[in-house]
Scaffold this motif. Structure first.
Motif, PDB file in Angstrom:
ATOM      1  N   ARG A 184      32.278  42.026  43.477  1.00 13.68           N
ATOM      2  CA  ARG A 184      33.158  42.215  44.380  1.00 13.68           C
ATOM      3  C   ARG A 184      32.839  41.338  45.649  1.00 13.68           C
ATOM      4  O   ARG A 184      33.545  40.494  46.379  1.00 13.68           O
ATOM      5  CB  ARG A 184      33.033  43.775  45.158  1.00 13.68           C
ATOM      6  N   GLU A 234      37.248  48.293  43.364  1.00 14.05           N
ATOM      7  CA  GLU A 234      36.254  48.656  42.547  1.00 14.05           C
ATOM      8  C   GLU A 234      36.907  49.420  41.254  1.00 14.05           C
ATOM      9  O   GLU A 234      36.305  49.366  40.092  1.00 14.05           O
ATOM     10  CB  GLU A 234      35.131  49.732  43.117  1.00 14.05           C
ATOM     11  N   GLU A 280      31.411  45.592  39.493  1.00  7.08           N
ATOM     12  CA  GLU A 280      30.032  45.984  40.201  1.00  7.08           C
ATOM     13  C   GLU A 280      30.198  45.309  41.598  1.00  7.08           C
ATOM     14  O   GLU A 280      30.967  44.260  41.852  1.00  7.08           O
ATOM     15  CB  GLU A 280      29.072  45.155  39.393  1.00  7.08           C
ATOM     16  N   LYS A 281      29.177  45.549  42.587  1.00  6.10           N
ATOM     17  CA  LYS A 281      29.343  45.308  43.765  1.00  6.10           C
ATOM     18  C   LYS A 281      28.976  43.679  43.887  1.00  6.10           C
ATOM     19  O   LYS A 281      29.602  43.054  44.950  1.00  6.10           O
ATOM     20  CB  LYS A 281      27.903  45.944  44.556  1.00  6.10           C
ATOM     21  N   LYS A 282      28.076  43.063  43.273  1.00  8.26           N
ATOM     22  CA  LYS A 282      27.834  41.639  43.280  1.00  8.26           C
ATOM     23  C   LYS A 282      29.062  40.727  42.861  1.00  8.26           C
ATOM     24  O   LYS A 282      29.436  39.766  43.503  1.00  8.26           O
ATOM     25  CB  LYS A 282      26.467  41.182  42.217  1.00  8.26           C
TER      26      LYS A 282
END
Length: 99
Positions: free
Chosen positions: A6, A53, A2-4
């Motif tokens: 990364r 990702e 997930e973005k957080k």
């Protein structure tokens, strides 16, 4: 990933150390510029060949990293339009020509 996750990864000490190894291995040169016979100019970035990702297990694998200049890194991720017309100035007025 997930973005957080990364974001946390890219601020980690492990990433910072591996990033330096990749830059050193690639002689602080953009590999794509080098393939084109040009000298890198601008900011250098370290790119995951197989995206973080989709392949988090390769996040800290040096063989999955390459050095690219900012322009090539943006091009690789399709962040900007890279056609011959993309670099041309858009006229403000109908009678303004820059050809």
């Amino acid at each position: 990933m997930e973005k957080k996750d990364r974001i946390m990864f890219y601020h980690s000490k492990g990433w910072a150390a591996l990033r330096q190894q990749a830059l050193s291995r690639d002689n602080y040169e953009c590999l794509w510029c080098k393939e084109e016979g040009r000298v890198s100019s601008g900011t250098l970035e370290v790119d995951h060949i197989k995206d973080l990702e989709h392949y988090p297990e390769l996040a800290l694998n040096l063989d999955n990293l390459r050095t690219l200049c900012k322009d090539h890194h943006n091009q690789r991720h399709h962040r900007m339009e890279y056609s011959s017309k993309a670099h041309r100035k858009t006229p403000k007025w109908d009678d303004e020509r820059w050809d």
